[in-house]
Scaffold this motif. Structure first.
Motif, PDB file in Angstrom:
ATOM      1  N   THR A 104      79.089 -90.288 -69.686  1.00 18.89           N
ATOM      2  CA  THR A 104      78.973 -88.824 -69.644  1.00 18.89           C
ATOM      3  C   THR A 104      79.402 -88.178 -68.336  1.00 18.89           C
ATOM      4  N   GLY A 105      79.831 -88.974 -67.343  1.00 17.78           N
ATOM      5  CA  GLY A 105      80.379 -88.378 -66.128  1.00 17.78           C
ATOM      6  C   GLY A 105      79.329 -87.837 -65.187  1.00 17.78           C
ATOM      7  N   TYR A 106      79.666 -86.757 -64.493  1.00 21.67           N
ATOM      8  CA  TYR A 106      78.797 -86.229 -63.440  1.00 21.67           C
ATOM      9  C   TYR A 106      79.015 -84.735 -63.287  1.00 21.67           C
ATOM     10  N   LYS A 107      78.170 -84.116 -62.487  1.00 20.49           N
ATOM     11  CA  LYS A 107      78.425 -82.747 -62.049  1.00 20.49           C
ATOM     12  C   LYS A 107      78.400 -82.740 -60.528  1.00 20.49           C
ATOM     13  N   LEU A 108      79.028 -81.748 -59.940  1.00 30.60           N
ATOM     14  CA  LEU A 108      79.032 -81.617 -58.489  1.00 30.60           C
ATOM     15  C   LEU A 108      77.808 -80.827 -58.025  1.00 30.60           C
ATOM     16  N   PHE A 109      77.300 -81.196 -56.876  1.00 32.37           N
ATOM     17  CA  PHE A 109      76.138 -80.516 -56.316  1.00 32.37           C
ATOM     18  C   PHE A 109      76.467 -79.036 -56.093  1.00 32.37           C
ATOM     19  N   ASP A 110      75.481 -78.189 -56.374  1.00 33.56           N
ATOM     20  CA  ASP A 110      75.634 -76.751 -56.171  1.00 33.56           C
ATOM     21  C   ASP A 110      75.489 -76.437 -54.678  1.00 33.56           C
ATOM     22  N   VAL A 111      76.620 -76.220 -54.012  1.00 31.95           N
ATOM     23  CA  VAL A 111      76.592 -76.067 -52.553  1.00 31.95           C
ATOM     24  C   VAL A 111      75.960 -74.750 -52.113  1.00 31.95           C
ATOM     25  N   SER A 112      75.722 -73.825 -53.052  1.00 27.94           N
ATOM     26  CA  SER A 112      75.053 -72.578 -52.674  1.00 27.94           C
ATOM     27  C   SER A 112      73.600 -72.832 -52.271  1.00 27.94           C
ATOM     28  N   GLN A 113      73.107 -74.043 -52.521  1.00 24.49           N
ATOM     29  CA  GLN A 113      71.762 -74.403 -52.070  1.00 24.49           C
ATOM     30  C   GLN A 113      71.697 -74.591 -50.553  1.00 24.49           C
ATOM     31  N   TYR A 114      72.865 -74.549 -49.905  1.00 27.43           N
ATOM     32  CA  TYR A 114      72.921 -74.554 -48.444  1.00 27.43           C
ATOM     33  C   TYR A 114      73.439 -73.193 -47.983  1.00 27.43           C
ATOM     34  N   PRO A 115      72.586 -72.161 -47.984  1.00 26.87           N
ATOM     35  CA  PRO A 115      73.060 -70.807 -47.649  1.00 26.87           C
ATOM     36  C   PRO A 115      73.670 -70.712 -46.253  1.00 26.87           C
TER      37      PRO A 115
ATOM     38  N   ASN B  53      94.246 -73.595 -39.795  1.00 27.85           N
ATOM     39  CA  ASN B  53      93.182 -74.347 -39.129  1.00 27.85           C
ATOM     40  C   ASN B  53      92.062 -74.583 -40.142  1.00 27.85           C
ATOM     41  N   ILE B  54      92.052 -75.756 -40.738  1.00 28.28           N
ATOM     42  CA  ILE B  54      91.191 -76.022 -41.895  1.00 28.28           C
ATOM     43  C   ILE B  54      90.096 -77.018 -41.513  1.00 28.28           C
ATOM     44  N   ALA B  55      88.886 -76.739 -41.967  1.00 29.29           N
ATOM     45  CA  ALA B  55      87.761 -77.651 -41.745  1.00 29.29           C
ATOM     46  C   ALA B  55      87.258 -78.198 -43.073  1.00 29.29           C
ATOM     47  N   PHE B  56      86.932 -79.473 -43.079  1.00 27.82           N
ATOM     48  CA  PHE B  56      86.280 -80.105 -44.221  1.00 27.82           C
ATOM     49  C   PHE B  56      84.892 -80.552 -43.787  1.00 27.82           C
ATOM     50  N   ILE B  57      83.862 -80.175 -44.537  1.00 26.58           N
ATOM     51  CA  ILE B  57      82.484 -80.546 -44.219  1.00 26.58           C
ATOM     52  C   ILE B  57      82.007 -81.563 -45.256  1.00 26.58           C
ATOM     53  N   GLN B  58      81.658 -82.750 -44.788  1.00 24.09           N
ATOM     54  CA  GLN B  58      81.277 -83.843 -45.678  1.00 24.09           C
ATOM     55  C   GLN B  58      79.767 -83.857 -45.926  1.00 24.09           C
ATOM     56  N   CYS B  59      79.369 -84.673 -46.915  1.00 23.03           N
ATOM     57  CA  CYS B  59      77.948 -84.962 -47.196  1.00 23.03           C
ATOM     58  C   CYS B  59      77.128 -83.696 -47.461  1.00 23.03           C
ATOM     59  N   VAL B  60      77.649 -82.768 -48.239  1.00 23.44           N
ATOM     60  CA  VAL B  60      76.881 -81.583 -48.629  1.00 23.44           C
ATOM     61  C   VAL B  60      76.276 -81.859 -50.008  1.00 23.44           C
ATOM     62  N   GLY B  61      74.959 -82.021 -50.041  1.00 25.05           N
ATOM     63  CA  GLY B  61      74.321 -82.420 -51.288  1.00 25.05           C
ATOM     64  C   GLY B  61      74.380 -83.905 -51.508  1.00 25.05           C
ATOM     65  N   ALA B  62      74.327 -84.666 -50.433  1.00 26.18           N
ATOM     66  CA  ALA B  62      74.283 -86.127 -50.499  1.00 26.18           C
ATOM     67  C   ALA B  62      73.487 -86.622 -49.297  1.00 26.18           C
ATOM     68  N   ARG B  63      72.710 -87.653 -49.516  1.00 24.23           N
ATOM     69  CA  ARG B  63      71.876 -88.259 -48.466  1.00 24.23           C
ATOM     70  C   ARG B  63      70.951 -87.206 -47.838  1.00 24.23           C
ATOM     71  N   ASP B  64      70.403 -86.358 -48.692  1.00 28.96           N
ATOM     72  CA  ASP B  64      69.521 -85.290 -48.224  1.00 28.96           C
ATOM     73  C   ASP B  64      68.245 -85.297 -49.072  1.00 28.96           C
ATOM     74  N   VAL B  65      67.213 -85.877 -48.528  1.00 27.85           N
ATOM     75  CA  VAL B  65      65.953 -85.990 -49.267  1.00 27.85           C
ATOM     76  C   VAL B  65      65.394 -84.607 -49.603  1.00 27.85           C
ATOM     77  N   ALA B  66      65.560 -83.665 -48.694  1.00 25.99           N
ATOM     78  CA  ALA B  66      65.006 -82.321 -48.905  1.00 25.99           C
ATOM     79  C   ALA B  66      65.618 -81.630 -50.118  1.00 25.99           C
ATOM     80  N   LYS B  67      66.841 -82.000 -50.481  1.00 30.53           N
ATOM     81  CA  LYS B  67      67.513 -81.394 -51.634  1.00 30.53           C
ATOM     82  C   LYS B  67      67.404 -82.268 -52.882  1.00 30.53           C
TER      83      LYS B  67
END
Length: 436
Positions: free
Chosen positions: A193-204, A245-259
Motif C-alpha cells: 500500500t505504499g506510504y504518505k509523506l509527513f505533513d511538514v506544516s507541523q513544523y510552523p 541559492n537553494i537550501a535543502f532541509i533534511q530529516c523533517v518528520g523523521a527521527r523526531d519523538v515529539a512528532k
C-alpha cells in the motif's frame, strides 16, 4: 451491482506501486491469476511522479513506463483500478474478498484515451499529481502514461454541462454509472500500500504554507520534471525567477519523538542529495546547500553518489540544526538561523528557495486494510511481520504477505526486491492450495 469472480489459483495484490507491480508480474509469470487492486485511477504509485532516481540519475518514467505496459498487457493480470478492498474472510488458500469498484463515469471498455472529452471540459482544478502546482480538467487522467489509459470524471468538481458526453464519439461517458461490488476468491494476498509523506506544516517554524518560496521535495520533483507544471523549469513560485541559492532541509518528520516519528525514513538523505545534484545540473551557477543531521548512504552506490555530490557537483553540506525561517520583505528570500553541530557556531543565512525533505509515514487507509485482514500494526503504524530477519515479508496471518513500504520505509530497489519475495511466498500457498 455485484459481480462474482472465482478462481482456485489466484492471488490478490493490494496497491499498484512499484512493489505491487513487481509482485503481480512475478506471480502472473508463474501461471497464476492476479487481481491487482489500486485505489487511484492509475497504477504507478509515487514513482510515476518522480523525475530521476538515485543513485544513477536514470529517468524515472523511462524505467516505470515499460513496467506499466507489461502489467497492463499481461494475460494473467486483471487491473482493478479506482477500487478498494472492503472486506476479507476465510483463510490461506480460500480467501473471499469484497472489492468496491468506484464509478469512473467512463466505460473502460469503450474509452480509447483520446482526450477529446478533456479538451472540451470547461472546468479546471488543481492537479493532485502535480502537488496542486498545475491544473487538470474535471474529466482527466492523472499523467500521460496513466495505466489504464482511461479517463475518469471528478464528480465533486464536475458542473455536469455534459459537453464531454456530447464530444465522445465512442459513447464511453455514462453519468448514470454506479459503484460495483466485486467478489473475489483468492489463495493468497499481498499488501503493497505504499506510504504518505509527513505533513511538514507541523513544523510552523519552517514556514511551509506561510512563505511561497518554501516548498516540499515532492513539489520540487514536479517543478523539475519535464512533464510537470513548468515543463521542467525550476522557478520560484513567488515571482517565477530562477533560484540561484537553494537550501535543502533534511530529516523533517523523521527521527523526531515529539512528532511521533522516532524512526529514520531511510530514503530522505538520498532523495535530498539527488535533488541537490539536480539543482546543480539545472543551473551549474546556483549555490546549493544541504542542511542535515546525519547522512545515511547505506545502499549500493549511495556513498559514491554522496561523494560525487560534494566533489563533482559542488553541493555544500552543513551538519546543522535549522531554526525559525523568516522572509525578507524586499525580495521574498528566506532567512534562517543555523547551528553548525560540528563547530557549535550559530549563523544567519539567506536563500531564495528552501526545499523541505519530509520523512515517510504509513499511508491513509492502512488501518482499514489491516483491520479487514486481521493484521497487527507496529507502534509506528506500519504492518508487523512475523520475523524481520527470517520472514520479512510474512505477516502474522497465514497467506497474507507484505512488500514495499507497507511494513516500513524502503527505497525503490528494496521495494522491488520485497515485491519479488512476497510473490514467491504467495505462489507457494497457491501451489499447495493453502499453508504448506
Amino acid at each position: 451491482m455485484t459481480k462474482d469472480k472465482t478462481s482456485q489459483k489466484s492471488a490478490l495484490v493490494i496497491g499498484g506501486g512499484v512493489a505491487g507491480m513487481q509482485a503481480s508480474l512475478d506471480i502472473a509469470s508463474q501461471g497464476y491469476r492476479v487481481y491487482l487492486v489500486e485505489k487511484q485511477t492509475s497504477i504507478g504509485g509515487r514513482m510515476a511522479a518522480l523525475d530521476k532516481t538515485f543513485p544513477t540519475l536514470d529517468c524515472s518514467a523511462c524505467i516505470l513506463t515499460p513496467r506499466l505496459s507489461e502489467v497492463a498487457r499481461h494475460p494473467n493480470i486483471e487491473l482493478l483500478t479506482y477500487s478498494e478492498v472492503e472486506s476479507v474472510k476465510g483463510k490461506a488458500g480460500k480467501f473471499r474478498v469484497t472489492v468496491r469498484r468506484k464509478a469512473r463515469y467512463v466505460d473502460e471498455d469503450k474509452c480509447s484515451g483520446c482526450g477529446d472529452c478533456s479538451r472540451e471540459c470547461p472546468v479546471e482544478v488543481p492537479n493532485e499529481f502535480d502537488e496542486g502546482l498545475g491544473f487538470r480538467k474535471a474529466i482527466y487522467i492523472p499523467f500521460p502514461q496513466a495505466t489504464p489509459n482511461v479517463y475518469a470524471i471528478d464528480r465533486e468538481r464536475c458542473i455536469q454541462c455534459k459537453r464531454c458526453q456530447k464530444t465522445c464519439e465512442r459513447g464511453a461517458i455514462d453519468f448514470e454509472m454506479t459503484d460495483q461490488i466485486v467478489e473475489l476468491q483468492v489463495g493468497a494476498i499481498i499488501v503493497a500500500t505504499g506510504y504518505k509523506l509527513f505533513d511538514v506544516s507541523q513544523y510552523p517554524r519552517l514556514g511551509y504554507g506561510k512563505y511561497t518560496n518554501v516548498i516540499t521535495a515532492m513539489e520540487y520533483e514536479r517543478l523539475i520534471n519535464a512533464a510537470g507544471p513548468t515543463q521542467g523549469h525550476l522557478i520560484r513560485l513567488s515571482d517565477g525567477r530562477v533560484p540561484k541559492n537553494i537550501a535543502f532541509i533534511q530529516c523533517v518528520g523523521a527521527r523526531d519523538v515529539a512528532k511521533g516519528v522516532p524512526y529514520c525514513s531511510r530514503v530522505c538523505c538520498m532523495y535530498g542529495i539527488k535533488n541537490a545534484v539536480m539543482a546543480r545540473e539545472h543551473d551549474p551557477e546556483a549555490r546549493v546547500t544541504v542542511y542535515y543531521a546525519d547522512i545515511r548512504a547505506f545502499g549500493k552506490g549511495f556513498e559514491e553518489f554522496y561523494e560525487m555530490a560534494k566533489t563533482r557537483f559542488g553541493v555544500d553540506f552543513v551538519k546543522g540544526r535549522v531554526g525559525e525561517l523568516s522572509e525578507n520583505p524586499h525580495n521574498q528570500n528566506l532567512v534562517m538561523s543555523v547551528e553548525n553541530i560540528l563547530t557549535g557556531k550559530v549563523s544567519e543565512r539567506e536563500h531564495d528557495l528552501v526545499v523541505i525533505c519530509p520523512g515517510l509515514q504509513p499511508p491513509e487507509g492502512l488501518d482499514t486494510i489491516a483491520n479487514a485482514l486481521g493484521l497487527e500494526r507496529s507502534i509506528d503504524g506500519y504492518l508487523n511481520v512475523e520475523d524481520r530477519f527470517a520472514a520479512p515479508v510474512e505477516t502474522l496471518v497465514p497467506g497474507v504477505f507484505t512488500c514495499g513500504c507497507a511494513d516500513g520505509p524502503k527505497d525503490i530497489p528494496d521495494s522491488v526486491t520485497a515485491g519479488s519475495a512476497a510473490a514467491m511466498k504467495a505462489t507457494i500457498i497457491l501451489a499447495v492450495g493453502g499453508v504448506a
